[in-house]
Design a protein around this motif. Sequence first.
Motif, PDB file in Angstrom:
ATOM      1  N   LEU A   1      15.452  26.660 -72.009  1.00  0.00           N
ATOM      2  CA  LEU A   1      15.405  26.884 -70.557  1.00  0.00           C
ATOM      3  C   LEU A   1      16.430  27.874 -70.143  1.00  0.00           C
ATOM      4  O   LEU A   1      17.794  28.037 -70.704  1.00  0.00           O
ATOM      5  CB  LEU A   1      16.044  26.059 -69.345  1.00  0.00           C
ATOM      6  CG  LEU A   1      16.225  26.201 -68.131  1.00  0.00           C
ATOM      7  CD1 LEU A   1      15.274  27.138 -67.406  1.00  0.00           C
ATOM      8  CD2 LEU A   1      16.705  25.130 -67.047  1.00  0.00           C
TER       9      LEU A   1
ATOM     10  N   VAL B   1      15.067  33.541 -64.356  1.00  0.00           N
ATOM     11  CA  VAL B   1      14.210  32.120 -64.973  1.00  0.00           C
ATOM     12  C   VAL B   1      13.562  33.418 -66.686  1.00  0.00           C
ATOM     13  O   VAL B   1      12.469  34.306 -66.080  1.00  0.00           O
ATOM     14  CB  VAL B   1      13.487  30.868 -64.624  1.00  0.00           C
ATOM     15  CG1 VAL B   1      12.877  30.483 -66.022  1.00  0.00           C
ATOM     16  CG2 VAL B   1      14.744  30.487 -64.124  1.00  0.00           C
TER      17      VAL B   1
ATOM     18  N   ILE C   1      18.196  32.211 -68.801  1.00  0.00           N
ATOM     19  CA  ILE C   1      18.521  32.824 -67.223  1.00  0.00           C
ATOM     20  C   ILE C   1      18.200  34.765 -68.155  1.00  0.00           C
ATOM     21  O   ILE C   1      19.511  34.662 -69.080  1.00  0.00           O
ATOM     22  CB  ILE C   1      19.707  31.922 -66.628  1.00  0.00           C
ATOM     23  CG1 ILE C   1      19.467  30.773 -65.591  1.00  0.00           C
ATOM     24  CG2 ILE C   1      19.872  33.260 -65.593  1.00  0.00           C
ATOM     25  CD1 ILE C   1      18.603  30.922 -65.075  1.00  0.00           C
TER      26      ILE C   1
ATOM     27  N   LEU D   1      15.977  22.759 -64.636  1.00  0.00           N
ATOM     28  CA  LEU D   1      15.049  23.879 -63.770  1.00  0.00           C
ATOM     29  C   LEU D   1      15.897  23.455 -62.434  1.00  0.00           C
ATOM     30  O   LEU D   1      15.608  24.767 -61.339  1.00  0.00           O
ATOM     31  CB  LEU D   1      14.431  23.826 -63.845  1.00  0.00           C
ATOM     32  CG  LEU D   1      13.098  24.450 -63.457  1.00  0.00           C
ATOM     33  CD1 LEU D   1      13.561  25.966 -63.980  1.00  0.00           C
ATOM     34  CD2 LEU D   1      11.394  24.417 -64.579  1.00  0.00           C
TER      35      LEU D   1
ATOM     36  N   ALA E   1      18.068  25.690 -61.581  1.00  0.00           N
ATOM     37  CA  ALA E   1      18.128  26.355 -61.051  1.00  0.00           C
ATOM     38  C   ALA E   1      16.682  26.993 -59.586  1.00  0.00           C
ATOM     39  O   ALA E   1      17.227  28.238 -58.917  1.00  0.00           O
ATOM     40  CB  ALA E   1      17.179  26.892 -62.035  1.00  0.00           C
TER      41      ALA E   1
END
Length: 298
Positions: free
Chosen positions: A44, A38, A46, A135, A138
């Motif tokens: 958000l 992250v 990646i 999230l 993730a």
Amino acid sequence: MRPLPQWSTVAVDPPQQVVTATLRWGGNSADVTADHTVASLNPLVIATSIDAGQRAVLEYHDRASGRLLGVLRLVQMAAISAENTSLTLYHVAAGGHRCLVWPRRSWNAWLQNRLMLKNLATNHLNTDPAAVQKLMIAYLCPRPVVLVSVDAPGRQNIFPMDLIGPLERSGFFSLALRSTNVSVPTMLEQRKVVLSSMPAATKAVVYKLGAHHKEPLTNWDALPFAVRPSRAFGIPAVAAALRVRELAIVHSQEIGLHRFFLCRVVSDEALVEGAQLHHTGGFHQAYRLRQGMPLTEI
Ligand SMILES: Cc1cc2nc3c(=O)[nH]c(=O)nc-3n(C[C@H](O)[C@H](O)[C@H](O)COP(=O)(O)O)c2cc1C
């Protein structure tokens, strides 16, 4: 009806093997279990060493059963170059999980979002409920918790982080830290940090050190555990850590509310074997409970 907790604190032997992450794009696929992190919470984002084109899908599978647990849909934002190596940043455009059966899945998300909106003032993530839902996907790959030490004359600190990880193919190790963290200026100046991998049993002390995201540490002697100098940098690391890594910061940039640091590992000492403190999503632990194979909750 109460929602599931967003996060579950669990004991996992590192490196975690329970969930695999696979990147898929245009007929290609790659295992990114140790090659995605992250980079920012809001938006958000990646990061991965792989350039998977404009659009890609990140899939999380339970390693034991092969079952698909969740999916994130990624849209390319930008490339980062450091030391002649490039990385790709992907914005998380959408996501979904299969840890709960319908209609509990939608019902739980609705309850969690309602609670988040109610607690907005004290919501430390400073991000919207839809981003938190993505999230949590993730976090299907349980994220290890470390204590990060920084040291400069009169500006020492040690604080917990879990938005960290290797970007295997590039050889980088990344950290995503809120730009408001008191240690960001010291890290930008010193370009060195030390990571202590924390045993699962140290949860209480680790959470207490969360206060040092805002206030620096006054004195290394004030800590409730022993420290010892790291091998090359001489920065205090946790004496009882499972593993101690020294990182040299080679690049950093702001992404949303976070500063994204790219580092090279200067030294890596594996000291003791044992379970490390990790975070995963509450719905992931609920899935494992239903399958009769829960992760050990701390
Ligand atoms: C176990 C643990 C891990 C954390 N990991 C991170 C991290 O990786 N990055 C980060 O910016 N903050 C991290 N935090 C800090 C909190 O998310 C938050 O920034 C801190 O409590 C201050 O919140 P505020 O500035 O929003 O009030 C962590 C906190 C804890 C307790």
